[in-house]
Write an enzyme that holds these catalytic residues in place. Structure first.
Site, PDB file in Angstrom:
ATOM      1  N   GLU A 144      31.803   6.270  14.927  1.00 41.72           N
ATOM      2  CA  GLU A 144      32.884   6.218  13.935  1.00 41.72           C
ATOM      3  C   GLU A 144      33.984   5.242  14.329  1.00 41.72           C
ATOM      4  O   GLU A 144      35.070   5.642  14.698  1.00 41.72           O
ATOM      5  CB  GLU A 144      33.445   7.620  13.671  1.00 41.72           C
ATOM      6  CG  GLU A 144      33.613   8.451  14.924  1.00 41.72           C
ATOM      7  CD  GLU A 144      34.072   9.875  14.666  1.00 41.72           C
ATOM      8  OE1 GLU A 144      33.719  10.444  13.623  1.00 41.72           O
ATOM      9  OE2 GLU A 144      34.806  10.388  15.518  1.00 41.72           O
ATOM     10  N   PRO A 145      33.670   3.943  14.232  1.00 41.96           N
ATOM     11  CA  PRO A 145      34.676   2.931  14.547  1.00 41.96           C
ATOM     12  C   PRO A 145      35.726   2.822  13.442  1.00 41.96           C
ATOM     13  O   PRO A 145      35.420   3.021  12.266  1.00 41.96           O
ATOM     14  CB  PRO A 145      33.845   1.642  14.612  1.00 41.96           C
ATOM     15  CG  PRO A 145      32.676   1.889  13.724  1.00 41.96           C
ATOM     16  CD  PRO A 145      32.379   3.349  13.806  1.00 41.96           C
ATOM     17  N   TYR A 153      53.632   1.329  20.646  1.00 41.80           N
ATOM     18  CA  TYR A 153      52.689   1.141  21.763  1.00 41.80           C
ATOM     19  C   TYR A 153      52.948  -0.134  22.555  1.00 41.80           C
ATOM     20  O   TYR A 153      52.097  -0.538  23.351  1.00 41.80           O
ATOM     21  CB  TYR A 153      51.247   1.043  21.241  1.00 41.80           C
ATOM     22  CG  TYR A 153      50.785   2.125  20.306  1.00 41.80           C
ATOM     23  CD1 TYR A 153      50.670   3.451  20.743  1.00 41.80           C
ATOM     24  CD2 TYR A 153      50.414   1.827  19.001  1.00 41.80           C
ATOM     25  CE1 TYR A 153      50.196   4.428  19.886  1.00 41.80           C
ATOM     26  CE2 TYR A 153      49.944   2.806  18.137  1.00 41.80           C
ATOM     27  CZ  TYR A 153      49.835   4.106  18.586  1.00 41.80           C
ATOM     28  OH  TYR A 153      49.361   5.063  17.738  1.00 41.80           O
ATOM     29  N   CYS A 213      67.133  -1.588  11.528  1.00 49.49           N
ATOM     30  CA  CYS A 213      68.286  -1.296  12.380  1.00 49.49           C
ATOM     31  C   CYS A 213      67.848  -0.591  13.663  1.00 49.49           C
ATOM     32  O   CYS A 213      68.134   0.591  13.880  1.00 49.49           O
ATOM     33  CB  CYS A 213      69.284  -0.467  11.605  1.00 49.49           C
ATOM     34  SG  CYS A 213      69.888  -1.373  10.201  1.00 49.49           S
ATOM     35  N   GLU A 214      67.085  -1.312  14.467  1.00 44.28           N
ATOM     36  CA  GLU A 214      66.626  -0.861  15.779  1.00 44.28           C
ATOM     37  C   GLU A 214      66.511  -2.125  16.613  1.00 44.28           C
ATOM     38  O   GLU A 214      65.811  -3.059  16.191  1.00 44.28           O
ATOM     39  CB  GLU A 214      65.208  -0.278  15.702  1.00 44.28           C
ATOM     40  CG  GLU A 214      65.042   1.054  15.029  1.00 44.28           C
ATOM     41  CD  GLU A 214      65.321   2.228  15.955  1.00 44.28           C
ATOM     42  OE1 GLU A 214      65.228   2.060  17.184  1.00 44.28           O
ATOM     43  OE2 GLU A 214      65.638   3.291  15.411  1.00 44.28           O
TER      44      GLU A 214
HETATM   45  C1  LIG Z   1      40.902   7.318  15.744  1.00 41.66           C
HETATM   46  C2  LIG Z   1      39.549   7.886  15.844  1.00 41.66           C
HETATM   47  C3  LIG Z   1      38.431   7.080  15.707  1.00 41.66           C
HETATM   48  C4  LIG Z   1      38.509   5.578  15.566  1.00 41.66           C
HETATM   49  O1  LIG Z   1      39.069   4.965  16.661  1.00 41.66           O
HETATM   50  P1  LIG Z   1      39.132   3.367  16.714  1.00 41.66           P
HETATM   51  O2  LIG Z   1      39.717   3.065  18.016  1.00 41.66           O
HETATM   52  O3  LIG Z   1      40.011   2.940  15.588  1.00 41.66           O
HETATM   53  O4  LIG Z   1      37.742   2.873  16.568  1.00 41.66           O
HETATM   54  C5  LIG Z   1      37.193   7.672  15.722  1.00 41.66           C
HETATM   55  N1  LIG Z   1      37.067   9.012  15.867  1.00 41.66           N
HETATM   56  C6  LIG Z   1      38.123   9.809  16.005  1.00 41.66           C
HETATM   57  C7  LIG Z   1      37.918  11.263  16.150  1.00 41.66           C
HETATM   58  C8  LIG Z   1      39.393   9.292  16.008  1.00 41.66           C
HETATM   59  O5  LIG Z   1      40.440  10.098  16.160  1.00 41.66           O
END
Ligand SMILES: *Cc1c(COP(=O)(O)O)cnc(C)c1O
Length: 474
Positions: free
Chosen positions: A323-324, A367, A394-395
């Site tokens: 899941e990218p 970050y 305003c930071e």
């Molecule tokens: C944020 C997240 C991702 C995706 O992360 P990337 O660094 O954007 O690829 C996949 N799975 C879960 C559970 C996440 O919280």
């Protein structure tokens, strides 16, 4: 590992345009969208559209999303899994990186699934027409409403903790009298914390044991025993995610063997577990010094790791899910701003101001993220200045880029910050009551509005003024 040349400045120090072959370049390794080029006027062009003209037409700040780069990334993930994994696989887009109707629809049309982390993201995905059997709901504190919406739509729930398991069991019990799950067992994955350290910013690390996400693997037996006793729950798989913006392949390789160990344990409880979801996390190139592996390399390591671990442990190969988020969409978008004035602090620094900042891109202040920029209407001008690009909020910390190399700028120039596809719009706010920017999807000279620019009326739409505070004339 194949090393890829960085698409950095050209010899004249002028541009960050892609130097890789767009047909084979991995989108997460380029600074600019794959279709970026200099046109005849030496203006930056993306998706066949002159960025300067886009800003004249749609205003600024403007998110410009290149459809070809996004689609290429989707395809590279899909094709790499097909090439390296003999079993079934599914790539699901972690839509928290950028969730809106058009992005969901593009990703869906590339046959990816979708991961959502709230009722709002889920609602958007369903409205975009994404099939619920390809939607996975995440979250460490899902509300009963979010769970019911997902269950009744037929999505898969990635269960994070005990509380949620129990809520699901009672939802299912209620649904025997109502319609919540349509009488079907609820399809779930269990999220576990793998205890893998990786080198990324502390806030975006999730896989180490001291994390708010997921079950502690020490409790695996207990969780499996409980779940195997619940006819209302159909536990089909296991999930882990170790963090984001990761450049080392080792962490994900380690994860594959840890997860296959969990998988072999599930069999002892008679659980029909056949899916492993290895999360996302592959990084992208924000600056010349970033050197992430390609999508292809990442997928290869994952697949080979899973195959090897399954053979070693005598486990059937699972349906493999990744899941990218960032690596699918990060490099596909740039943000265009108009330059305002300048302030020079002699001997210290020159600030160039832009008409947005931390409200449209909160990553630098959150970050300390680093970005690169070009001036879209002066692509051929040598980058002779070192300046700080300051937002308008305003930071004092509202600095988009601390040390930017730019040509000399004037008010009205179009400054383009690269790599803003992930966690920019999705984290945008109305701080200082700035309306959130518009976004356009560009492709072969066509620019379609996918997010309308907010107006000042939008800003007060949810405001309510108690009667006694209404100011009356006279
Ligand atoms: C944020 C997240 C991702 C995706 O992360 P990337 O660094 O954007 O690829 C996949 N799975 C879960 C559970 C996440 O919280």
């Amino acid at each position: 590992m194949v090393s890829t040349p960085a698409p950095a400045l050209d010899n004249s120090g002028r541009q960050y345009l892609p130097t890789l072959d767009p047909a084979t370049a991995s989108p997460n390794q380029v600074l600019m969208p794959l279709t970026a080029r200099a046109n005849a006027q030496n203006h930056l062009e993306i998706g066949g559209c002159d960025v300067t003209t886009l800003v004249e037409r749609f205003g600024s700040p403007l998110y410009i999303l290149d459809e070809e780069t996004l689609r290429t990334a989707c395809r590279q993930y899909r094709e790499a899994f097909r090439q390296y994994y003999p079993g079934e696989s599914l790539v699901i887009y972690a839509s928290k990186a950028w969730n809106c109707l058009a992005v969901c629809a593009v990703v869906d049309s590339e046959e990816l699934g979708l991961d959502v982390v709230s009722g709002g993201e889920l609602y958007t995905a369903l409205k975009a027409g994404v099939s619920p059997d390809k939607i996975y709901l995440h979250g460490n504190n899902k509300s009963v409403e979010e769970l019911s919406l997902a269950v009744s739509a037929g999505c898969t729930i990635v269960v994070d903790n005990w509380q949620e398991l129990k809520t699901l069991v009672s939802l299912a019990a209620d649904s025997e009298t109502s319609e919540t799950a349509g009488g079907q067992p609820i399809r779930i994955l269990l999220r576990l914390t793998p205890g893998i350290e990786c080198h990324t910013h502390e806030y975006i690390r999730t896989g180490h044991l001291d994390s708010k996400f997921g079950f502690d693997p020490e409790q695996l037996d207990e969780v499996f025993a409980y779940v195997s006793q619940q006819p209302a729950l159909l536990c089909v798989g296991l999930h882990a995610h170790i963090g984001s913006q990761i450049f080392e392949l080792q962490a994900h390789q380690d994860l594959t063997s840890v997860m296959v160990q969990w998988l072999s344990k599930a069999a002892q409880y008679g659980l029909p577990i056949s899916e492993l979801d290895i999360g996302g996390g592959l990084g992208i190139r924000y600056t010349e010094s970033d050197d992430p592996p390609s999508i292809d390399e990442w997928v290869k390591v994952i697949c080979e790791g899973i195959i090897r671990a399954c053979q070693r442990q005598g486990v059937a190969m699972p349906r493999l899910i990744a899941e990218p988020g960032r690596s699918l969409i990060g490099s596909a978008c740039v943000t265009a701003y108009r330059v305002g004035g300048q302030k020079t602090v002699p001997g210290i620094r020159t600030y160039v101001t832009v008409d947005g900042g931390m409200s449209d891109n909160p990553r630098p202040i959150t970050y300390q993220s680093v970005y690169r920029a070009v001036v879209a209407n002066k692509l051929s001008a040598p980058m002779t200045e070192s300046v700080a690009i300051a937002g308008k909020h305003c930071e004092s910390g509202d600095i988009v880029i601390k040390d930017a190399k730019l040509p000399p700028t004037e008010p009205g120039d179009v400054l383009v910050v690269m790599g803003t596809g992930a966690y920019n719009y999705s984290m945008a706010s109305n701080y200082n009551r700035l309306p959130r920017p518009a976004a356009v999807l560009v492709n072969q000279g066509d620019a379609s509005l996918i997010l309308q620019r907010e107006t000042v009326e939008d800003l007060i739409r949810q405001d309510r003024l108690p009667e006694r505070l209404v100011r009356r004339e006279g």
